[in-house]
Design a protein around this motif. Structure first.
Motif, mmCIF file in Angstrom:
data_model
loop_
_atom_site.group_PDB
_atom_site.id
_atom_site.type_symbol
_atom_site.label_atom_id
_atom_site.label_comp_id
_atom_site.label_asym_id
_atom_site.label_seq_id
_atom_site.Cartn_x
_atom_site.Cartn_y
_atom_site.Cartn_z
ATOM 1 N N GLY A 84 -1.985 -11.104 11.271
ATOM 2 C CA GLY A 84 -2.313 -12.393 10.814
ATOM 3 C C GLY A 84 -2.314 -11.883 9.009
ATOM 4 O O GLY A 84 -2.066 -12.713 8.503
ATOM 5 N N GLN A 85 -2.987 -10.331 8.909
ATOM 6 C CA GLN A 85 -3.037 -9.560 7.491
ATOM 7 C C GLN A 85 -1.742 -9.791 6.828
ATOM 8 O O GLN A 85 -1.462 -9.733 5.425
ATOM 9 N N HIS A 86 -0.663 -9.755 7.717
ATOM 10 C CA HIS A 86 0.541 -9.660 6.989
ATOM 11 C C HIS A 86 1.584 -10.887 7.050
ATOM 12 O O HIS A 86 2.932 -10.706 6.893
ATOM 13 N N TYR A 87 1.120 -12.264 6.803
ATOM 14 C CA TYR A 87 2.150 -13.317 6.898
ATOM 15 C C TYR A 87 2.626 -13.189 5.516
ATOM 16 O O TYR A 87 3.496 -14.152 5.195
ATOM 17 N N GLY A 88 1.666 -12.229 4.131
ATOM 18 C CA GLY A 88 2.580 -12.664 2.924
ATOM 19 C C GLY A 88 3.562 -11.590 2.977
ATOM 20 O O GLY A 88 3.557 -11.222 1.445
ATOM 21 N N GLY A 92 10.676 -6.172 4.263
ATOM 22 C CA GLY A 92 11.042 -4.842 3.992
ATOM 23 C C GLY A 92 9.410 -3.936 4.033
ATOM 24 O O GLY A 92 9.663 -2.454 4.269
ATOM 25 N N TYR A 93 8.732 -4.631 3.437
ATOM 26 C CA TYR A 93 7.177 -3.835 3.109
ATOM 27 C C TYR A 93 7.037 -3.163 4.690
ATOM 28 O O TYR A 93 6.585 -2.395 5.302
ATOM 29 N N LEU A 94 6.750 -4.062 5.502
ATOM 30 C CA LEU A 94 6.697 -4.244 7.197
ATOM 31 C C LEU A 94 7.402 -2.959 7.672
ATOM 32 O O LEU A 94 6.992 -2.021 8.580
ATOM 33 N N LYS A 95 8.817 -3.226 7.637
ATOM 34 C CA LYS A 95 9.502 -1.874 7.924
ATOM 35 C C LYS A 95 9.129 -0.910 7.631
ATOM 36 O O LYS A 95 8.838 0.814 8.097
ATOM 37 N N GLY A 96 8.645 -0.537 6.334
ATOM 38 C CA GLY A 96 8.411 0.989 5.454
ATOM 39 C C GLY A 96 6.823 1.678 5.678
ATOM 40 O O GLY A 96 6.703 2.384 5.992
ATOM 41 N N CYS A 97 6.344 0.657 5.516
ATOM 42 C CA CYS A 97 4.747 0.372 6.667
ATOM 43 C C CYS A 97 4.325 1.299 7.654
ATOM 44 O O CYS A 97 5.591 1.355 8.478
ATOM 45 N N ARG A 98 3.620 2.825 7.852
ATOM 46 C CA ARG A 98 2.849 3.049 8.927
ATOM 47 C C ARG A 98 2.056 2.965 9.547
ATOM 48 O O ARG A 98 1.795 3.709 10.655
ATOM 49 N N ALA A 99 1.298 2.091 9.034
ATOM 50 C CA ALA A 99 0.283 1.332 9.542
ATOM 51 C C ALA A 99 0.477 0.813 11.058
ATOM 52 O O ALA A 99 1.259 0.256 11.721
ATOM 53 N N SER A 100 -0.401 1.019 11.746
ATOM 54 C CA SER A 100 -0.668 0.324 12.860
ATOM 55 C C SER A 100 -0.566 -1.428 13.747
ATOM 56 O O SER A 100 0.243 -1.545 14.223
ATOM 57 N N SER A 101 -0.990 -2.037 12.661
ATOM 58 C CA SER A 101 -0.458 -2.673 12.824
ATOM 59 C C SER A 101 0.879 -3.610 11.652
ATOM 60 O O SER A 101 1.116 -4.667 12.089
ATOM 61 N N ASN A 103 3.305 -1.656 12.492
ATOM 62 C CA ASN A 103 4.572 -1.376 13.131
ATOM 63 C C ASN A 103 4.432 -2.302 14.148
ATOM 64 O O ASN A 103 5.376 -3.342 14.668
ATOM 65 N N THR A 104 3.126 -3.194 14.758
ATOM 66 C CA THR A 104 3.130 -4.359 15.507
ATOM 67 C C THR A 104 4.065 -5.462 15.086
ATOM 68 O O THR A 104 4.480 -5.872 15.605
ATOM 69 N N ALA A 105 3.722 -5.972 13.749
ATOM 70 C CA ALA A 105 4.255 -6.739 13.544
ATOM 71 C C ALA A 105 5.877 -6.846 13.262
ATOM 72 O O ALA A 105 6.824 -7.973 13.276
ATOM 73 N N TRP A 106 6.740 -5.439 12.745
ATOM 74 C CA TRP A 106 8.221 -5.609 13.005
ATOM 75 C C TRP A 106 8.542 -5.580 14.221
ATOM 76 O O TRP A 106 9.328 -6.392 14.444
#
Length: 116
Positions: A84-88, A92-101, A103-106
């Protein structure tokens, strides 16, 4: 003066309507919105063009917000497992971010189980 050969007043009215519609569709040039002709080459215009083309591939829609992409291209059941924290966040951010959440979202956005 109107003649049968020039289309009369109806064609003038149609031309005026088309001009107004073209200006509005160009991004709000009449109202001075941020999507005017000068700013129309940025990521917002690209996201709009991709939306109109119907591209539902996450790596081709990196400027789009995750919630909008989910609504447009994925089934509602993805929301049960999507972090839920990644709805906003943008794709591109989700693809480049290396946090576990991230990666799950991507991975969920690219999972064929949730395609419409």
């Amino acid at each position: 003066m109107s003649t049968p050969h020039d289309g009369g007043w109806g064609s003038v009215r149609n031309l005026a309507i088309r001009c107004v519609l073209a200006a509005v569709m160009a991004g709000g040039a009449l109202t001075g919105s941020p999507l005017d002709a000068a700013a129309a080459t940025g990521p917002a215009r690209l996201a709009i063009e991709r939306h109109l083309d119907g591209a539902c591939v996450a790596k081709e829609s990196l400027g789009e917000v995750a919630s909008n992409f989910i609504s447009r291209c994925r089934r509602g059941s993805i929301r049960q497992v999507f972090p839920g924290q990644h709805y906003g966040d943008t794709l591109g951010y989700l693809k480049g971010c290396r946090a576990s959440s991230c990666n799950t979202a991507w991975k969920l956005l690219n999972d064929n189980r949730f395609k419409k």
